[in-house]
Design a protein around this motif. Sequence first.
Motif, PDB file in Angstrom:
ATOM      1  N   GLY A  49       0.807  -1.218   0.000  1.00 37.81           N
ATOM      2  CA  GLY A  49       0.000   0.000   0.000  1.00 37.81           C
ATOM      3  C   GLY A  49       0.835   1.260   0.000  1.00 37.81           C
ATOM      4  O   GLY A  49       0.524   2.227   0.696  1.00 37.81           O
ATOM      5  N   VAL A  50       1.914   1.229  -0.788  1.00 39.65           N
ATOM      6  CA  VAL A  50       2.777   2.410  -0.833  1.00 39.65           C
ATOM      7  C   VAL A  50       2.213   3.394  -1.846  1.00 39.65           C
ATOM      8  O   VAL A  50       1.914   3.016  -2.972  1.00 39.65           O
ATOM      9  CB  VAL A  50       4.208   2.010  -1.277  1.00 39.65           C
ATOM     10  N   VAL A  83      -2.049   3.166  -5.125  1.00 42.00           N
ATOM     11  CA  VAL A  83      -1.007   2.544  -4.297  1.00 42.00           C
ATOM     12  C   VAL A  83      -0.432   1.309  -4.981  1.00 42.00           C
ATOM     13  O   VAL A  83      -1.078   0.706  -5.838  1.00 42.00           O
ATOM     14  CB  VAL A  83      -1.526   2.132  -2.888  1.00 42.00           C
ATOM     15  N   SER A  84       0.795   0.959  -4.588  1.00 42.14           N
ATOM     16  CA  SER A  84       1.399  -0.265  -5.121  1.00 42.14           C
ATOM     17  C   SER A  84       2.163  -0.972  -4.003  1.00 42.14           C
ATOM     18  O   SER A  84       2.257  -0.460  -2.887  1.00 42.14           O
ATOM     19  CB  SER A  84       2.330   0.077  -6.281  1.00 42.14           C
ATOM     20  N   ASP A  85       2.662  -2.173  -4.292  1.00 44.70           N
ATOM     21  CA  ASP A  85       3.456  -2.931  -3.324  1.00 44.70           C
ATOM     22  C   ASP A  85       4.895  -3.001  -3.829  1.00 44.70           C
ATOM     23  O   ASP A  85       5.121  -3.095  -5.026  1.00 44.70           O
ATOM     24  CB  ASP A  85       2.923  -4.367  -3.204  1.00 44.70           C
ATOM     25  N   ILE A  86       5.820  -2.960  -2.891  1.00 45.15           N
ATOM     26  CA  ILE A  86       7.229  -3.115  -3.262  1.00 45.15           C
ATOM     27  C   ILE A  86       7.776  -4.338  -2.526  1.00 45.15           C
ATOM     28  O   ILE A  86       7.631  -4.453  -1.314  1.00 45.15           O
ATOM     29  CB  ILE A  86       8.059  -1.872  -2.859  1.00 45.15           C
ATOM     30  N   ILE A 128       6.648   6.814   4.756  1.00 41.04           N
ATOM     31  CA  ILE A 128       6.366   6.634   3.325  1.00 41.04           C
ATOM     32  C   ILE A 128       4.894   6.267   3.094  1.00 41.04           C
ATOM     33  O   ILE A 128       4.481   6.025   1.971  1.00 41.04           O
ATOM     34  CB  ILE A 128       7.301   5.569   2.672  1.00 41.04           C
ATOM     35  N   GLY A 129       4.119   6.244   4.150  1.00 43.20           N
ATOM     36  CA  GLY A 129       2.685   6.028   4.019  1.00 43.20           C
ATOM     37  C   GLY A 129       2.286   4.613   3.630  1.00 43.20           C
ATOM     38  O   GLY A 129       1.223   4.381   3.044  1.00 43.20           O
ATOM     39  N   ALA A 130       3.128   3.623   3.964  1.00 43.51           N
ATOM     40  CA  ALA A 130       2.790   2.234   3.640  1.00 43.51           C
ATOM     41  C   ALA A 130       1.744   1.719   4.624  1.00 43.51           C
ATOM     42  O   ALA A 130       1.714   2.130   5.778  1.00 43.51           O
ATOM     43  CB  ALA A 130       4.047   1.366   3.705  1.00 43.51           C
ATOM     44  N   THR A 131       0.882   0.793   4.162  1.00 50.38           N
ATOM     45  CA  THR A 131      -0.139   0.268   5.074  1.00 50.38           C
ATOM     46  C   THR A 131       0.362  -0.928   5.883  1.00 50.38           C
ATOM     47  O   THR A 131      -0.181  -1.226   6.939  1.00 50.38           O
ATOM     48  CB  THR A 131      -1.406  -0.150   4.297  1.00 50.38           C
TER      49      THR A 131
END
Length: 403
Positions: free
Chosen positions: A264-265, A298-301, A324-327
């Motif tokens: 969820g970046v 949003v995307s995943d890394i 970085i606002g990741a979930t």
Amino acid sequence: MQKYGGSSVATPERIRRVARRVVDVYRQGHQVVVVVSAMGDTTDELISLAQKITANPPEREMDMLLSTGEQVSIALLAMAISDLGERVISLTGAQVGILTDSVHTKARILEIKTERILSELSAGKIVVVAGFQGVNAANDITTLGRGGSDTTAVALAAALKADLCEIYTDVDGVFTADPRLVPEARKLPVVSYDEMLELAHLGAVVLHYRAVECAKLYGIPLHVRSSFNHNLGTIIKEVGEMEKPMVVTGVAHDRNVARIGVFGVPDRPGIAWRLFQALADENINVDMIIQSATRNGVSDISFTVSKPDLRKALAVVEKIKEKIGATGYNYDEEVAKVSIVGAGMATNPGVAARMFEALARENINIEMISTSEIRVSCIIKAGETERAVRALHRQFGLDKEPA
Ligand code: ADP
Ligand code: ASP
Ligand code: MG
């Protein structure tokens, strides 16, 4: 210059046998510098000893501990050589003057002082040097990373302008795959620096990749061979353009990897930079990276690190997650990397597809892929490593003599 690995000096009998080999060469009229690793599994045992004290040993103290393994083996080998009637001296990395940076547990050699070794050699002595260790500018002991004794040997060979650098180990040379996993693997007579660099980097522990880097930089040919017989091994050298390269020279595997996923970046410039800069600031090497397609902004890394760096990497992710606002994030230690390497790949299309085909036929799922001109790597489940390596070895006909 000769280097003997841990299994070659694992027991007192083996140390005496190495001493005889060294003395034979010396009596033929050569000056001899020998680099040795710690006996057998000493380094692993020291690491588990530290873990019994604490889950997070300070890295400086880890180096202090690990360097003792090589101090034992150089002393014993020097005693064995002396017992055969020759003059000999053992030296630690600090005594030689192997100067490194301060990145404890994976330090890089910056400079090697040669005065001490040269004066011992000209006094007619055999010199036995502790592999894997050096000192930083503050005179603290450092180590070069697992398998780093190879690097000590090659760096010393370069500094001393040695005419030969032999790496003695427990297999007959560099094979088309790890012979422990693939019994049909064949010994390769010659491997180019670039292919060996990839193989070493991708998990072929028979040579430390920094050793190969150093050999390539200074143009030092390496001879990898067994200390248990007198067979010729594998020569690592510059291979000319004229020689027809193999499409696939070898298969490598590495179980020493872990995958971290950050979810969820937000899809904004600067996010990857912040994440990977924070990891770099902690000296964590990131290997493969993939970013998923963006959905709803949003995307995943996902990325891989080496297993020993996993705790440190997770701590970094935990800290930076909100910034970085990741979930969220997760990790998987039960993964492995399998790779094919070959200089001929650059000019032969379809090699990657053949790799994926072999894995598909074994019903092995690929989690991540990365490629360069001369390699393709896949992340798979750790439990499937052996099956994958064997299937790839077969797929590219590596069990058969090349035409
Ligand atoms: P040393 O203690 O002599 O440094 P290592 O254990 O570090 O020995 O390296 C030798 C081992 O490397 C072999 O026993 C073998 O299992 C492993 N290995 C992995 N890949 C290869 C390969 N392609 N060719 C030969 N050996 C390999
Ligand atoms: N003893 C060290 C290790 O086990 C260094 C080496 O063997 O090259 O990693
Ligand atoms: Mg080794």
